[in-house]
Motif scaffolding. Structure first.
Motif, PDB file in Angstrom:
ATOM      1  N   LEU A 117       0.827  -1.213   0.000  1.00 52.96           N
ATOM      2  CA  LEU A 117       0.000   0.000   0.000  1.00 52.96           C
ATOM      3  C   LEU A 117       0.853   1.251   0.000  1.00 52.96           C
ATOM      4  O   LEU A 117       0.530   2.238  -0.654  1.00 52.96           O
ATOM      5  CB  LEU A 117      -0.921   0.016   1.230  1.00 52.96           C
ATOM      6  N   VAL A 135      -2.894   7.680   3.703  1.00 51.61           N
ATOM      7  CA  VAL A 135      -2.970   6.215   3.687  1.00 51.61           C
ATOM      8  C   VAL A 135      -2.643   5.612   5.060  1.00 51.61           C
ATOM      9  O   VAL A 135      -3.451   4.894   5.641  1.00 51.61           O
ATOM     10  CB  VAL A 135      -2.030   5.620   2.608  1.00 51.61           C
ATOM     11  N   PRO A 138      -5.046   6.995   8.204  1.00 48.93           N
ATOM     12  CA  PRO A 138      -6.418   6.466   8.202  1.00 48.93           C
ATOM     13  C   PRO A 138      -6.482   4.978   8.533  1.00 48.93           C
ATOM     14  O   PRO A 138      -7.489   4.498   9.051  1.00 48.93           O
ATOM     15  CB  PRO A 138      -6.881   6.706   6.753  1.00 48.93           C
ATOM     16  N   LEU A 139      -5.399   4.251   8.228  1.00 45.31           N
ATOM     17  CA  LEU A 139      -5.420   2.813   8.500  1.00 45.31           C
ATOM     18  C   LEU A 139      -4.917   2.490   9.897  1.00 45.31           C
ATOM     19  O   LEU A 139      -5.301   1.491  10.497  1.00 45.31           O
ATOM     20  CB  LEU A 139      -4.571   2.075   7.459  1.00 45.31           C
ATOM     21  N   VAL A 222     -12.408  -0.585   7.327  1.00 46.92           N
ATOM     22  CA  VAL A 222     -13.564  -0.484   6.447  1.00 46.92           C
ATOM     23  C   VAL A 222     -14.823  -0.544   7.293  1.00 46.92           C
ATOM     24  O   VAL A 222     -15.023  -1.491   8.040  1.00 46.92           O
ATOM     25  CB  VAL A 222     -13.562  -1.639   5.439  1.00 46.92           C
ATOM     26  N   GLN A 223     -15.635   0.484   7.198  1.00 49.04           N
ATOM     27  CA  GLN A 223     -16.838   0.467   8.024  1.00 49.04           C
ATOM     28  C   GLN A 223     -18.061   0.720   7.171  1.00 49.04           C
ATOM     29  O   GLN A 223     -17.979   1.281   6.098  1.00 49.04           O
ATOM     30  CB  GLN A 223     -16.786   1.559   9.101  1.00 49.04           C
ATOM     31  N   ALA A 225     -19.931  -0.405   5.044  1.00 53.02           N
ATOM     32  CA  ALA A 225     -20.338  -1.021   3.783  1.00 53.02           C
ATOM     33  C   ALA A 225     -20.935  -2.401   4.011  1.00 53.02           C
ATOM     34  O   ALA A 225     -20.298  -3.251   4.605  1.00 53.02           O
ATOM     35  CB  ALA A 225     -19.133  -1.137   2.863  1.00 53.02           C
ATOM     36  N   PRO A 226     -22.184  -2.613   3.603  1.00 51.47           N
ATOM     37  CA  PRO A 226     -22.787  -3.924   3.782  1.00 51.47           C
ATOM     38  C   PRO A 226     -22.144  -4.946   2.855  1.00 51.47           C
ATOM     39  O   PRO A 226     -21.748  -4.598   1.744  1.00 51.47           O
ATOM     40  CB  PRO A 226     -24.247  -3.690   3.399  1.00 51.47           C
ATOM     41  N   ARG A 227     -22.015  -6.133   3.333  1.00 54.11           N
ATOM     42  CA  ARG A 227     -21.398  -7.168   2.492  1.00 54.11           C
ATOM     43  C   ARG A 227     -22.469  -7.918   1.713  1.00 54.11           C
ATOM     44  O   ARG A 227     -23.504  -8.216   2.272  1.00 54.11           O
ATOM     45  CB  ARG A 227     -20.648  -8.190   3.371  1.00 54.11           C
TER      46      ARG A 227
END
Lengths: 227, 361
Positions: A117, A135, A138-139, A222-223, A225-227
């Motif tokens: 990354l 990058v 945020p991670l 990652v938050q 976002a529905p899978r």
């Protein structure tokens, strides 16, 4: 209940966190990614306060910052006041004592960012500082938050080093941990009990906050976002 | 905007090679894993520093050991696609692409990024995070991101090896469709000969950091030095054929310069030009047109060269008009038949050697 002592402790903890935040971000990132001579030694020194008895650490700080030490003399010449038995000295000691708490969780978080990354960031034209901001941070922020929460909580409870370097001057170096000891010595169990309870509550909420953060870190940034 | 690369390195990853890539050209670096081909890409991008090197694009010098010049990666205008996708997991597809677009105004970046995502077939996926995209889709985002900064060089590091086979087909097509708009030199690293043959104009075969062979696919595949590295199975030739008609027995008749060829039915309209891949070990030769043989495909050829290989085999380069067919036979047979340059003979292709998935327009 010694409100002044609690206020002093919070003040000390806030200063420690403020001073250690940049150290945490840049130091942890350097320890995670950079290769330099003596990296292992730096890593060991940063961890040292975890295993060293606080009194030993306090003793060396007392000697190192004392009025007879070169550092102490320079400080006195500059600020007209000695470092030991002062709030500034307490902050300095606290910063050193908290290095492992401030750096290690953040270092783990930076290490968890895949090297590809950072390479992708560079290949996307991001300078190292831009890559840190866009990058890496945020991670890795849950790790940095964990580090700061631990530092804050640990500063509130620090006893040995504070006593050695600061003594117990009300309003200057008498933190809440010292105040509890002081009250117990004076057979004032009620005050000691209340203050202990306050520290206990703070500690529990800290641990819960850290746990929540580390869980979040494991889940990844990652938050939503529905899978 | 030619890319010039000259690399030398000793130590754990030894390198000694140089090559040039012209604007709009795709060069494939082919070789077994550990041959140093990825290191070549990383050296171009500045992610790895060779002992002695010169990397220059369009008169701009990125690395020159003699003048101790080495631009950091972010100052080299490269677009890189990684094997592992390496998308930023905290950003959606659009964010991944816009992040590589520098300091342009936000609205402008988003517009350009949407156009790029549409180009790689991802319209409607702008707000998806990498975790919610398939491997193939992630690699499409990665390609869009690599193109986002309008790179002077496009570097593809085994871009398809982590993608499922069926998905790969679509990605090949996307890349082919992009080629018409890609004006920069492109370097593709792959260990898949078929992929290299399909996507690249030229290839360089690398082993242990050295260029064993370079040229067009046909040239490289005739080269026994390259074959030592690639493996004999990969040896084969490509010839052009035109679809003529579909026969009743589920075969398609194709026209070549040497006569008709029959292959299992292809779903292409008559008149379509195809490239056929013929593995060298599936070609036999006969001095006269054979009779009483089950093989359907027999083409008259002229021996151009006999290239001895390692072991008992030889590689025959057989001329078929302008084109060339490779045949792998034993030295014994070659001797027995008196094969030598100039000999006219017949190449017998096993019908199934013209594999269906190799048929390409």
């Amino acid at each position: 209940m010694d409100w002044q002592a609690l206020g002093l402790s919070l003040h000390l903890a806030a200063w420690t966190v403020a001073l250690l935040l940049p150290v945490s971000v840049f130091g942890a990132r350097a320890l995670a990614f950079a290769t330099f001579r003596g990296k292992a030694l730096v890593g060991a020194l940063v961890t040292l306060p975890l295993v060293l008895p606080p009194t030993v650490l306090g003793f060396y700080l007392l000697v190192g910052m004392g009025a007879n030490s070169p550092f102490g003399q320079v400080w006195t010449a500059l600020f007209g006041q000695g470092l030991v038995f002062s709030f500034s000295g307490l902050v300095a000691a606290s910063v050193l004592v908290n290095l492992p708490f401030a750096i290690q969780p953040a270092q783990r978080a930076f290490e968890a960012v895949p090297p590809a990354l950072r390479e992708a960031a560079a290949c996307s034209g991001l300078s190292p500082l831009q890559a840190l901001w866009r990058v890496d941070l945020p991670l890795a922020w849950p790790g940095i938050m964990t580090a700061m929460v631990l530092t804050f909580a640990h500063t509130l409870g620090e006893f040995g080093v504070v006593l050695m370097v600061g003594g117990s001057i009300p309003g200057e170096t008498k933190t809440i941990a010292i105040a509890i000891y002081d009250r117990v010595q004076a057979f004032d169990d009620r005050s000691a009990g209340i203050m202990s309870l306050v520290l206990l509550a703070i500690s529990i909420s800290t641990i819960m906050a850290t746990l929540a953060l580390s869980q979040r870190m494991r889940r990844g940034p990652v938050q939503g976002a529905p899978r | 905007m030619t890319l010039n690369v000259r690399l030398q390195a000793t130590g754990p990853i030894a390198l000694d090679l140089s090559f040039q890539v012209e604007p709009g050209e795709v060069l494939a670096l082919v070789g077994p894993s550990g041959s140093g081909k990825s290191t070549v890409l990383r050296s171009i991008a500045g992610l790895w520093t060779p002992t002695q090197a010169h990397v220059g694009v369009a008169g701009e010098v990125w690395h020159d050991s003699e003048t101790h010049l080495s631009l950091p990666t972010h100052q080299r205008k490269v677009g890189m696609v990684f094997q592992s996708y390496a998308l930023f997991p905290h950003l959606d597809a659009l964010g991944n692409v816009t992040l590589a677009m520098g300091d342009q105004p936000r609205a402008q970046r988003e517009k350009a990024a949407r156009a790029l995502l549409a180009r790689v077939g991802l319209s409607g996926f702008e707000a998806r995070r990498p975790a919610d995209l398939s491997g193939g889709q992630q690699q499409r985002v990665a390609i869009a991101r690599a193109l986002a900064r309008d790179p002077m060089v496009l570097l593809l590091d085994e871009p398809f090896s982590a993608v499922d086979r069926p998905m790969r087909e679509g990605l090949y097509e996307t890349l082919q469709s992009l080629r018409s708009v890609l004006a920069m030199p492109t370097v593709l690293v792959t260990h898949d000969m078929d992929e290299a043959q399909r996507l690249a104009d030229r290839m360089v075969v690398i082993e242990a950091g050295r260029a064993l062979s370079s040229g067009t696919a046909a040239e490289v595949l005739c080269d026994p030095r390259a074959l030592r590295t690639l493996g004999l199975r990969e040896a084969g030739s490509m010839i052009t054929a035109i679809v003529e008609a579909e026969e009743e027995d589920d075969l398609s008749r194709l026209r070549t310069v040497g006569g008709p060829l029959y292959v299992p039915k292809v779903s292409a309209a008559p008149g379509t030009r195809l490239r056929l891949r013929i593995p060298a070990h599936d070609v036999m030769i006969a001095l006269e047109r054979p009779v009483g043989l089950s093989a359907l495909n027999v083409l008259p050829v002229v021996v151009r060269a006999v290239v001895p290989g390692d072991g008992p085999g030889v590689m025959l380069r057989l001329g078929l008009g302008e084109e060339e067919i490779l045949a792998r036979v034993t030295q014994r047979s070659a001797r027995h038949l008196g094969v030598q340059p100039g000999l006219a003979c017949f190449a017998v292709l096993k019908s199934m050697a013209v594999a269906r998935d190799q048929l390409r327009t």
